[in-house]
Scaffold this active site. Structure first.
Site, PDB file in Angstrom:
ATOM      1  N   ARG A 183       0.924  -1.168  -0.082  1.00 14.06           N
ATOM      2  CA  ARG A 183      -0.051  -0.010  -0.015  1.00 14.06           C
ATOM      3  C   ARG A 183       0.978   1.234   0.080  1.00 14.06           C
ATOM      4  O   ARG A 183       1.727   1.600   0.861  1.00 14.06           O
ATOM      5  CB  ARG A 183      -0.845   0.015   1.152  1.00 14.06           C
ATOM      6  N   ARG A 200      -2.339   6.058   9.662  1.00 13.38           N
ATOM      7  CA  ARG A 200      -2.247   5.660   8.337  1.00 13.38           C
ATOM      8  C   ARG A 200      -2.323   6.740   6.955  1.00 13.38           C
ATOM      9  O   ARG A 200      -2.431   8.150   7.511  1.00 13.38           O
ATOM     10  CB  ARG A 200      -3.391   4.815   8.124  1.00 13.38           C
ATOM     11  N   LYS A 232      -4.149   0.408  14.732  1.00 14.34           N
ATOM     12  CA  LYS A 232      -4.166   1.396  13.466  1.00 14.34           C
ATOM     13  C   LYS A 232      -4.869   2.651  13.931  1.00 14.34           C
ATOM     14  O   LYS A 232      -5.615   2.743  14.644  1.00 14.34           O
ATOM     15  CB  LYS A 232      -4.952   0.671  12.407  1.00 14.34           C
ATOM     16  N   LYS A 266      -6.102   6.473  12.092  1.00 16.97           N
ATOM     17  CA  LYS A 266      -6.772   7.251  11.052  1.00 16.97           C
ATOM     18  C   LYS A 266      -7.136   8.538  11.169  1.00 16.97           C
ATOM     19  O   LYS A 266      -7.998   8.902  12.123  1.00 16.97           O
ATOM     20  CB  LYS A 266      -7.849   6.471  10.354  1.00 16.97           C
ATOM     21  N   CYS A 305     -14.839  -3.443  -1.264  1.00 17.85           N
ATOM     22  CA  CYS A 305     -13.402  -3.854  -0.817  1.00 17.85           C
ATOM     23  C   CYS A 305     -12.861  -4.828  -1.426  1.00 17.85           C
ATOM     24  O   CYS A 305     -13.875  -5.364  -2.268  1.00 17.85           O
ATOM     25  CB  CYS A 305     -13.696  -4.060   0.728  1.00 17.85           C
ATOM     26  N   CYS A 321      -7.603 -11.361  -0.027  1.00 14.67           N
ATOM     27  CA  CYS A 321      -7.725 -10.596   1.425  1.00 14.67           C
ATOM     28  C   CYS A 321      -8.188 -12.024   2.141  1.00 14.67           C
ATOM     29  O   CYS A 321      -8.996 -12.678   2.053  1.00 14.67           O
ATOM     30  CB  CYS A 321      -8.858  -9.768   1.681  1.00 14.67           C
ATOM     31  N   CYS A 375     -16.237  -8.980   4.541  1.00 11.30           N
ATOM     32  CA  CYS A 375     -16.258  -9.328   5.993  1.00 11.30           C
ATOM     33  C   CYS A 375     -16.607  -7.994   6.737  1.00 11.30           C
ATOM     34  O   CYS A 375     -16.833  -6.913   6.120  1.00 11.30           O
ATOM     35  CB  CYS A 375     -14.975  -9.894   6.260  1.00 11.30           C
ATOM     36  N   CYS A 386     -14.025  -2.257   5.469  1.00 12.27           N
ATOM     37  CA  CYS A 386     -13.101  -1.558   4.710  1.00 12.27           C
ATOM     38  C   CYS A 386     -13.761  -0.801   3.588  1.00 12.27           C
ATOM     39  O   CYS A 386     -13.092   0.408   3.172  1.00 12.27           O
ATOM     40  CB  CYS A 386     -12.005  -2.343   3.912  1.00 12.27           C
TER      41      CYS A 386
HETATM   42 FE1  SRM Z   1      -8.980  -2.245   5.756  1.00  9.65          FE
HETATM   43  C1  SRM Z   1      -7.858  -4.999   7.270  1.00  9.65           C
HETATM   44  C2  SRM Z   1      -8.044  -3.399   2.760  1.00  9.65           C
HETATM   45  C3  SRM Z   1      -9.960   0.747   4.186  1.00  9.65           C
HETATM   46  C4  SRM Z   1     -10.961  -1.609   8.362  1.00  9.65           C
HETATM   47  N1  SRM Z   1      -7.990  -4.106   5.197  1.00  9.65           N
HETATM   48  C5  SRM Z   1      -7.663  -5.077   5.852  1.00  9.65           C
HETATM   49  C6  SRM Z   1      -6.725  -5.856   5.218  1.00  9.65           C
HETATM   50  C7  SRM Z   1      -5.380  -5.673   5.436  1.00  9.65           C
HETATM   51  C8  SRM Z   1      -6.845  -7.459   5.401  1.00  9.65           C
HETATM   52  C9  SRM Z   1      -6.163  -8.070   6.520  1.00  9.65           C
HETATM   53  O1  SRM Z   1      -6.097  -7.772   7.920  1.00  9.65           O
HETATM   54  O2  SRM Z   1      -5.295  -9.116   6.356  1.00  9.65           O
HETATM   55  C10 SRM Z   1      -7.340  -5.549   3.660  1.00  9.65           C
HETATM   56  C11 SRM Z   1      -6.425  -6.038   2.600  1.00  9.65           C
HETATM   57  C12 SRM Z   1      -7.063  -6.611   1.442  1.00  9.65           C
HETATM   58  C13 SRM Z   1      -6.444  -6.750   0.273  1.00  9.65           C
HETATM   59  O3  SRM Z   1      -6.233  -7.963  -0.498  1.00  9.65           O
HETATM   60  O4  SRM Z   1      -5.822  -5.683  -0.241  1.00  9.65           O
HETATM   61  C14 SRM Z   1      -7.962  -4.365   3.779  1.00  9.65           C
HETATM   62  N2  SRM Z   1      -8.782  -1.653   3.906  1.00  9.65           N
HETATM   63  C15 SRM Z   1      -8.559  -2.230   2.628  1.00  9.65           C
HETATM   64  C16 SRM Z   1      -8.752  -1.638   1.476  1.00  9.65           C
HETATM   65  C17 SRM Z   1      -7.733  -1.823   0.604  1.00  9.65           C
HETATM   66  C18 SRM Z   1     -10.282  -1.775   1.065  1.00  9.65           C
HETATM   67  C19 SRM Z   1     -10.440  -1.171  -0.391  1.00  9.65           C
HETATM   68  O5  SRM Z   1     -11.009  -1.916  -1.156  1.00  9.65           O
HETATM   69  O6  SRM Z   1     -10.197   0.178  -0.705  1.00  9.65           O
HETATM   70  C20 SRM Z   1      -8.525   0.019   2.132  1.00  9.65           C
HETATM   71  C21 SRM Z   1      -7.279   0.473   2.276  1.00  9.65           C
HETATM   72  C22 SRM Z   1      -7.203   1.790   2.689  1.00  9.65           C
HETATM   73  C23 SRM Z   1      -5.789   2.229   2.839  1.00  9.65           C
HETATM   74  O7  SRM Z   1      -5.561   3.016   1.649  1.00  9.65           O
HETATM   75  O8  SRM Z   1      -5.078   2.718   4.003  1.00  9.65           O
HETATM   76  C24 SRM Z   1      -9.329  -0.358   3.709  1.00  9.65           C
HETATM   77  N3  SRM Z   1     -10.158  -0.640   6.364  1.00  9.65           N
HETATM   78  C25 SRM Z   1     -10.445   0.415   5.550  1.00  9.65           C
HETATM   79  C26 SRM Z   1     -11.513   1.126   6.272  1.00  9.65           C
HETATM   80  C27 SRM Z   1     -12.183   2.349   5.507  1.00  9.65           C
HETATM   81  C28 SRM Z   1     -11.329   3.613   6.108  1.00  9.65           C
HETATM   82  O9  SRM Z   1     -10.356   3.702   6.713  1.00  9.65           O
HETATM   83  O10 SRM Z   1     -12.077   4.811   5.862  1.00  9.65           O
HETATM   84  C29 SRM Z   1     -11.907   0.525   7.365  1.00  9.65           C
HETATM   85  C30 SRM Z   1     -12.888   1.095   8.411  1.00  9.65           C
HETATM   86  C31 SRM Z   1     -12.590   2.036   9.176  1.00  9.65           C
HETATM   87  C32 SRM Z   1     -11.737   1.599  10.487  1.00  9.65           C
HETATM   88  O11 SRM Z   1     -10.774   1.672  10.335  1.00  9.65           O
HETATM   89  O12 SRM Z   1     -12.510   1.470  11.451  1.00  9.65           O
HETATM   90  C33 SRM Z   1     -11.029  -0.573   7.523  1.00  9.65           C
HETATM   91  N4  SRM Z   1      -9.366  -3.116   7.601  1.00  9.65           N
HETATM   92  C34 SRM Z   1     -10.438  -2.605   8.557  1.00  9.65           C
HETATM   93  C35 SRM Z   1     -10.208  -3.591   9.534  1.00  9.65           C
HETATM   94  C36 SRM Z   1     -10.950  -3.388  10.802  1.00  9.65           C
HETATM   95  C37 SRM Z   1     -10.516  -2.643  12.033  1.00  9.65           C
HETATM   96  C38 SRM Z   1     -11.041  -2.688  13.261  1.00  9.65           C
HETATM   97  O13 SRM Z   1     -10.947  -1.646  14.102  1.00  9.65           O
HETATM   98  O14 SRM Z   1     -11.791  -3.678  13.567  1.00  9.65           O
HETATM   99  C39 SRM Z   1      -9.360  -4.695   9.212  1.00  9.65           C
HETATM  100  C40 SRM Z   1      -8.922  -5.751  10.350  1.00  9.65           C
HETATM  101  C41 SRM Z   1      -7.893  -5.333  11.295  1.00  9.65           C
HETATM  102  O15 SRM Z   1      -7.542  -4.265  11.431  1.00  9.65           O
HETATM  103  O16 SRM Z   1      -7.934  -6.276  12.248  1.00  9.65           O
HETATM  104  C42 SRM Z   1      -8.774  -4.354   8.225  1.00  9.65           C
HETATM  105 FE1  SF4 Z   2     -10.711  -7.927   3.423  1.00  7.21          FE
HETATM  106 FE2  SF4 Z   2     -13.009  -7.460   5.368  1.00  7.21          FE
HETATM  107 FE3  SF4 Z   2     -11.502  -5.629   4.622  1.00  7.21          FE
HETATM  108 FE4  SF4 Z   2     -13.177  -6.699   2.841  1.00  7.21          FE
HETATM  109  S1  SF4 Z   2     -13.794  -5.625   4.530  1.00  7.21           S
HETATM  110  S2  SF4 Z   2     -10.861  -5.862   2.382  1.00  7.21           S
HETATM  111  S3  SF4 Z   2     -12.985  -8.929   3.097  1.00  7.21           S
HETATM  112  S4  SF4 Z   2     -10.678  -7.016   5.554  1.00  7.21           S
END
Ligand code: SRM
Ligand code: SF4
Length: 585
Positions: free
Chosen positions: A86, A155, A228, A230, A450, A456, A495, A499
């Protein structure tokens, strides 16, 4: 001088009760671990186990190709390991040279595509361990990096991506860059591990820091944050960065056409775990208004409060949103005021109209043009006869402005000079990119998916690969009821991590198991209200069956200008969620 909290850092040695990740961070020597040895080990495509945690801080995740996992297992082969990387782009602003480099690296070392993320960053998928260093060195040559792309740090900082539409936008983008620089980790580990002798760009605002040969992390300390973190900035009336989903949301307040200060909100986050109602999505609470010169100091106070009070034992409860719940808002706010030396004034009035993007052409205050394009699922690829990646490469070759990644996974070709506009328009027309933006229903234009499968590891169900075909079918309902121009936002994730910010959608679909989704309704169109679970475990036929009467009722009974998310609450389909703590009720 802002409060650094050295006393607290000294207290923060890991305890036995701390989570495994805390111990890994502590013994990592500022994020080095054994990453070098992991990369030099030719026996496997994977890293040593602890290093799979540490590499996140450098912007990368070890993944497998989940489409091939069972086949390879049957053949007694190790999974097909590869890496997602990323690349941080504060406010989503990239130069044409940077775009061209990302395009080239995607083809050379990754799966050939670029993913524009929901936080205005680039992602590459499918990079093999042996190519990771070369890929990161390729970023470095055009002044891009993946530092703090993931991991327990601040981030990519988001910012409303039309900075040159007004002077306020430009000033807010500058603040986003300052915040990004202020909270970038200072460890030299990234340079040592990945850049191996490549010159460090001395013009970077975030110089790495070593005193007496020792790394220092003045804000984070050696165990970094509990989880994390943000930050997003928005310029009303656009909430296109969904600021309430962030640990810190900053709402720009202008006075006489200039940026005066910010309303500060804190404690947002969307992740939850199915079957654990004590985990929930939560929108950030308003702390109050501050002057613009205090913004970095206040962010630092919030970050260090989370550093010192956040839960380091159970990562499910480590985000700032749970710290705020545990401390109570008043105590949390008091702590931030004490640390920053800044008193919050009452929040100033503002209004958000929507959280989506505005497609098509706009003209900036300086006479330059911006063109917002729809990129389905944020995936820039050449697929079949739709050559989006090629088209954007051709644009980048002649473009004298910039590219702006939006928080809705779309793209703005920004700052186009009047002289270049005809040529750029001709390229985009030739490849059908303009048509692909404008022929869509407003529902599709307001969709987010996502990544989910096949990369993922968390995905229970498809999202990016499936939502387009589901929308084909929902579009039939939309057209039947003449709602093509109604901007209803629809978001799907594989899930419950959130994201694609599905809990802020007017129609949210969250994967529960392969082919089955929970359906959420009633998010606010402007990102100011969470939605509510409407129906559980729906397959495609059931999703369409459940949506049909709701869409029909909306077409029939909506009041003038009434948004879909507001209507479903008024019409009694779902109850209003007024706070994260009643999301599940
Ligand atoms: Fe996310 C984890 C993709 C925005 C909440 N996110 C992941 C992981 C790294 C999966 C993993 O832990 O193994 C995903 C990688 C998938 C892949 O194959 O690329 C992933 N997140 C993404 C992206 C690429 C989604 C997309 O399709 O655009 C976004 C990348 C953002 C960036 O450039 O930094 C992305 N993730 C978000 C957002 C939206 C936002 O930030 O506005 C959220 C919800 C807001 C938040 O943070 O609460 C988000 N991602 C999560 C979470 C849940 C965090 C939590 O507090 O529970 C995880 C899992 C974790 O952290 O344990 C996660
Ligand atoms: Fe992966 Fe869940 Fe985030 Fe989708 S919402 S990219 S399935 S961690």
């Amino acid at each position: 001088m802002p409060f650094r909290g050295t006393f607290f850092i000294m207290q923060l040695e890991t305890k036995p009760s701390h989570s495994e990740v805390e111990h890994i961070k502590t013994k990592s020597d500022y994020l080095r671990g054994t990453l070098k040895q992991s990369f030099d080990n030719p026996i496997t495509g994977a890293l040593f186990p602890d290093d799979t945690n540490l590499i996140k801080f450098h912007g990368s995740y070890q993944q497998t190709d989940r489409d091939l996992d069972s086949e390879r297992k049957a053949q007694k082969l190790e999974p097909l390991y590869s890496f997602m990387i990323r690349v941080r782009v504060p406010g989503g602003v990239a130069t044409p040279a940077q775009w061209l480099r990302m395009d080239e690296l995607a083809a050379r070392f990754a799966n050939g595509t670029l993913k524009l993320t929901t936080r205005q960053a680039f992602q590459l998928h499918g990079v093999r361990k042996r190519h990771l260093r070369a890929t990161i060195q390729g970023f470095n040559e055009v002044l891009l990096d993946s530092i703090a792309g993931c991991g327990d740090v601040n981030r990519n900082v988001m910012c409303s991506p039309n900075p040159d539409e007004s002077r306020v936008h430009a000033a807010v983008q500058k603040v986003a860059e300052e915040i990004s620089a202020a909270f970038t980790p200072r460890t030299t580990a990234y340079y040592e591990i990945f850049l191996e002798g490549q010159p460090v760009d001395e013009t970077q605002p975030f110089q790495t820091q070593k005193r007496g040969g020792q790394d220092e992390e003045p804000v984070y300390g050696k165990t970094y944050l509990p989880r994390k973190f943000k930050i997003a900035l928005a310029v009303p009336p656009q909430n296109d960065t969904d600021i309430f989903a962030n640990d810190i949301g900053l709402i720009a307040i202008e006075k006489d056409g200039e940026l005066a200060g910010f309303n500060v909100a804190a404690g947002g986050g969307l992740g939850m775990t199915f079957g654990m109602p004590e985990t929930f999505p939560r929108l950030a609470d308003m702390l109050g208004h501050i002057d613009k010169q205090d913004v970095v100091r206040v962010c630092e106070a919030i970050i260090t409060t989370q550093r010192d009070f956040g839960n380091r034992e159970n990562r499910k409860f480590s985000r700032l949103k749970y710290t705020v719940e545990r401390m109570g808002l008043a105590k949390f706010k008091h702590e931030v005021e004490q640390r920053s030396g800044v008193q919050f004034a009452p929040a100033l009035p503002y209004q958000f109209a929507h959280s989506g993007d505005r497609y098509g052409w706009t003209k900036g205050h300086d006479g330059r043009f911006h063109l917002t394009l729809f990129v389905e699922g944020g995936r820039v690829a050449d697929a079949g006869d739709f050559l989006l990646k090629t088209a954007l490469r051709e644009v980048a070759k002649i473009h004298d402005g910039d590219f702006r990644l939006t928080g809705n996974q779309n793209l703005i070709v920004g700052n186009i000079s009047p002289e270049k506009r005809p040529a750029i328009e001709a390229i985009l027309e030739k490849y059908g990119v303009l048509e692909a933006t404008f022929r869509q229903t407003a529902l599709r234009q307001n969709s987010i998916a996502c990544v989910a499968l096949n990369t993922c590891s968390q995905a229970f169900a498809e999202a990016e690969r499936y939502l387009p075909s589901l929308i084909d079918k929902i579009d039939l309902l939309i057209r039947t009821h003449s709602l093509e121009k109604e901007a209803i936002n629809i978001r799907m994730t594989g899930c419950p991590n959130g994201c694609g910010r599905p809990y802020l959608a007017e129609i949210g679909l969250v994967g529960k198991s392969p082919g089955y989704y929970n359906l959420y309704l009633g998010g606010a169109h402007n990102g100011e209200r969470l939605n509510k679970l409407y129906k559980e475990m729906l397959n495609e036929a059931a999703i369409l069956r459940e949506l049909e009467p709701v869409i029909a009722a909306y077409a029939r009974e909506r009041a003038e200008g009434e948004r879909f998310g507001d209507f479903v609450i008024r019409a009694g389909f779902v109850k209003e969620t007024t706070h994260g703590t009643n999301f599940h009720s």
